[in-house]
Design an enzyme around this catalytic site. Sequence first.
Site, PDB file in Angstrom:
ATOM      1  N   PRO A 274     -15.821  -4.181   2.595  1.00 16.55           N
ATOM      2  CA  PRO A 274     -17.141  -4.579   3.098  1.00 16.55           C
ATOM      3  C   PRO A 274     -18.267  -3.672   2.604  1.00 16.55           C
ATOM      4  O   PRO A 274     -19.443  -4.020   2.745  1.00 16.55           O
ATOM      5  CB  PRO A 274     -16.982  -4.481   4.618  1.00 16.55           C
ATOM      6  CG  PRO A 274     -15.935  -3.426   4.808  1.00 16.55           C
ATOM      7  CD  PRO A 274     -14.977  -3.638   3.675  1.00 16.55           C
ATOM      8  N   LEU A 275     -17.892  -2.530   2.016  1.00 17.40           N
ATOM      9  CA  LEU A 275     -18.892  -1.624   1.456  1.00 17.40           C
ATOM     10  C   LEU A 275     -18.810  -1.574  -0.073  1.00 17.40           C
ATOM     11  O   LEU A 275     -19.175  -0.588  -0.700  1.00 17.40           O
ATOM     12  CB  LEU A 275     -18.714  -0.218   2.048  1.00 17.40           C
ATOM     13  CG  LEU A 275     -18.958  -0.142   3.561  1.00 17.40           C
ATOM     14  CD1 LEU A 275     -18.630   1.243   4.097  1.00 17.40           C
ATOM     15  CD2 LEU A 275     -20.410  -0.521   3.896  1.00 17.40           C
ATOM     16  N   GLY A 276     -18.311  -2.671  -0.662  1.00 16.04           N
ATOM     17  CA  GLY A 276     -18.270  -2.755  -2.116  1.00 16.04           C
ATOM     18  C   GLY A 276     -17.499  -1.621  -2.750  1.00 16.04           C
ATOM     19  O   GLY A 276     -17.938  -1.020  -3.722  1.00 16.04           O
ATOM     20  N   ARG A 277     -16.303  -1.333  -2.197  1.00 18.08           N
ATOM     21  CA  ARG A 277     -15.468  -0.236  -2.690  1.00 18.08           C
ATOM     22  C   ARG A 277     -16.236   1.084  -2.742  1.00 18.08           C
ATOM     23  O   ARG A 277     -16.045   1.898  -3.645  1.00 18.08           O
ATOM     24  CB  ARG A 277     -14.874  -0.587  -4.055  1.00 18.08           C
ATOM     25  CG  ARG A 277     -13.918  -1.766  -3.975  1.00 18.08           C
ATOM     26  CD  ARG A 277     -13.340  -2.161  -5.318  1.00 18.08           C
ATOM     27  NE  ARG A 277     -12.332  -3.207  -5.111  1.00 18.08           N
ATOM     28  CZ  ARG A 277     -12.608  -4.485  -4.930  1.00 18.08           C
ATOM     29  NH1 ARG A 277     -13.850  -4.885  -4.949  1.00 18.08           N
ATOM     30  NH2 ARG A 277     -11.653  -5.365  -4.713  1.00 18.08           N
ATOM     31  N   GLY A 278     -17.102   1.263  -1.750  1.00 16.52           N
ATOM     32  CA  GLY A 278     -17.846   2.510  -1.630  1.00 16.52           C
ATOM     33  C   GLY A 278     -19.199   2.502  -2.305  1.00 16.52           C
ATOM     34  O   GLY A 278     -20.032   3.374  -2.030  1.00 16.52           O
ATOM     35  N   PHE A 279     -19.453   1.520  -3.167  1.00 12.49           N
ATOM     36  CA  PHE A 279     -20.708   1.508  -3.913  1.00 12.49           C
ATOM     37  C   PHE A 279     -21.908   1.354  -2.977  1.00 12.49           C
ATOM     38  O   PHE A 279     -22.956   1.987  -3.189  1.00 12.49           O
ATOM     39  CB  PHE A 279     -20.695   0.378  -4.938  1.00 12.49           C
ATOM     40  CG  PHE A 279     -21.573   0.633  -6.140  1.00 12.49           C
ATOM     41  CD1 PHE A 279     -21.023   1.023  -7.340  1.00 12.49           C
ATOM     42  CD2 PHE A 279     -22.943   0.480  -6.065  1.00 12.49           C
ATOM     43  CE1 PHE A 279     -21.826   1.265  -8.452  1.00 12.49           C
ATOM     44  CE2 PHE A 279     -23.754   0.717  -7.163  1.00 12.49           C
ATOM     45  CZ  PHE A 279     -23.196   1.115  -8.361  1.00 12.49           C
TER      46      PHE A 279
ATOM     47  N   HIS B   5      -0.361 -11.944   1.611  1.00 11.90           N
ATOM     48  CA  HIS B   5      -1.342 -11.140   0.873  1.00 11.90           C
ATOM     49  C   HIS B   5      -2.035 -11.936  -0.236  1.00 11.90           C
ATOM     50  O   HIS B   5      -3.243 -11.802  -0.456  1.00 11.90           O
ATOM     51  CB  HIS B   5      -0.643  -9.919   0.286  1.00 11.90           C
ATOM     52  CG  HIS B   5      -1.518  -8.731   0.132  1.00 11.90           C
ATOM     53  ND1 HIS B   5      -1.049  -7.447   0.099  1.00 11.90           N
ATOM     54  CD2 HIS B   5      -2.859  -8.607  -0.006  1.00 11.90           C
ATOM     55  CE1 HIS B   5      -2.043  -6.596  -0.053  1.00 11.90           C
ATOM     56  NE2 HIS B   5      -3.159  -7.280  -0.120  1.00 11.90           N
TER      57      HIS B   5
ATOM     58  N   TYR C  72       0.838  -1.195   0.000  1.00 11.48           N
ATOM     59  CA  TYR C  72       0.000   0.000   0.000  1.00 11.48           C
ATOM     60  C   TYR C  72       0.879   1.254   0.000  1.00 11.48           C
ATOM     61  O   TYR C  72       1.767   1.401   0.830  1.00 11.48           O
ATOM     62  CB  TYR C  72      -0.922   0.047   1.218  1.00 11.48           C
ATOM     63  CG  TYR C  72      -1.925  -1.084   1.287  1.00 11.48           C
ATOM     64  CD1 TYR C  72      -2.217  -1.885   0.197  1.00 11.48           C
ATOM     65  CD2 TYR C  72      -2.590  -1.350   2.481  1.00 11.48           C
ATOM     66  CE1 TYR C  72      -3.126  -2.931   0.290  1.00 11.48           C
ATOM     67  CE2 TYR C  72      -3.512  -2.384   2.587  1.00 11.48           C
ATOM     68  CZ  TYR C  72      -3.770  -3.166   1.483  1.00 11.48           C
ATOM     69  OH  TYR C  72      -4.678  -4.198   1.582  1.00 11.48           O
TER      70      TYR C  72
END
Length: 317
Positions: A199-204, A119, A50
């Site tokens: 967990p939030l679908g990449r913000g979607f 990873h 990262y």
Amino acid sequence: MHTRTLGNEGLSVSALGLGTMMMPDNEESVRTIHGALDLGVTLLDTADIYGAFEQQRFGGNERLLGHALKGRRDQAVIATKFGITHTQGPKGDPAYIKKSVDASLYHLGTDYIDLYYQHRPDPNTPIEETAGTLADLVKEGKIRYIGLSEASPELIRRAHAVHPLTALQTEYSLWSREVEDEILPLVKELGIGFVPYSPLGRGFLTGQIKSFEDLPEDDYRRHYPRFQGENFTRNLEVVSLIGQMAAEKGCAPAQLALAWLLAQGEQIVPIPGTKRLERLQENLGALQVTLTAEDLARIEQISPQGIAAGARYPGQN
């Protein structure tokens, strides 16, 4: 703050962690990390790749986290990862692991890592060798617990037979439910914690993204199938229904999505990522959302397994 235990070795963490992958190296990110600690969030997730936009800059995000934790190391459970390279594919051989862990310790400014993940699996190194090397690092005190990320059921079993795994990290959300078939039953059987990333679908799933144009021109998500064309339109319909249900329950869509994940098992600890403290505070509100059996059944109707249009990553079928 609610806490949960990952694995059978006794690692206690906050019920929601914080993913730091997208954090820029600036003071706002440091304030967000400090705010997370102040609110009782203990599990902070990073990786050596990262922030590593160039080979020589490996560990950029780890350095940010180490800087933010100066004087507060004992309040955090640091999870980091090794094994993704720029040019050589996944790595998990003993020499590479030993070099990687020392580099991560240096970047983080600490003398131990709480949870150390591979990873991605290395197809050229038997998982027994990788797990054995990690077990040696536990004995040396450089790491406390061992994890894998995006590993198959077979590899999980083989690694766990060498040294108990504390956690498996794999994508899981209302639009990525593939792990429910084999992975979740397996980690429950073996007593391994499960840490869902994205967990939030990449913000979607937050409901904040209404059109493709809402994504900045340099946003990596523009290249992901689920954010493109007809896929985007179909996925937006599901998110709209989630938003309607969240409004009825008096919570944000992100809180509903996270509460659903938390309800899937006591061994599950999601790590939503954010750069902003106010978004972190909103996510933590999921811990106050109670879902009834009727709520869970309705969510199942809205977003059953396989509902998401498009592959998780570019180039996947």
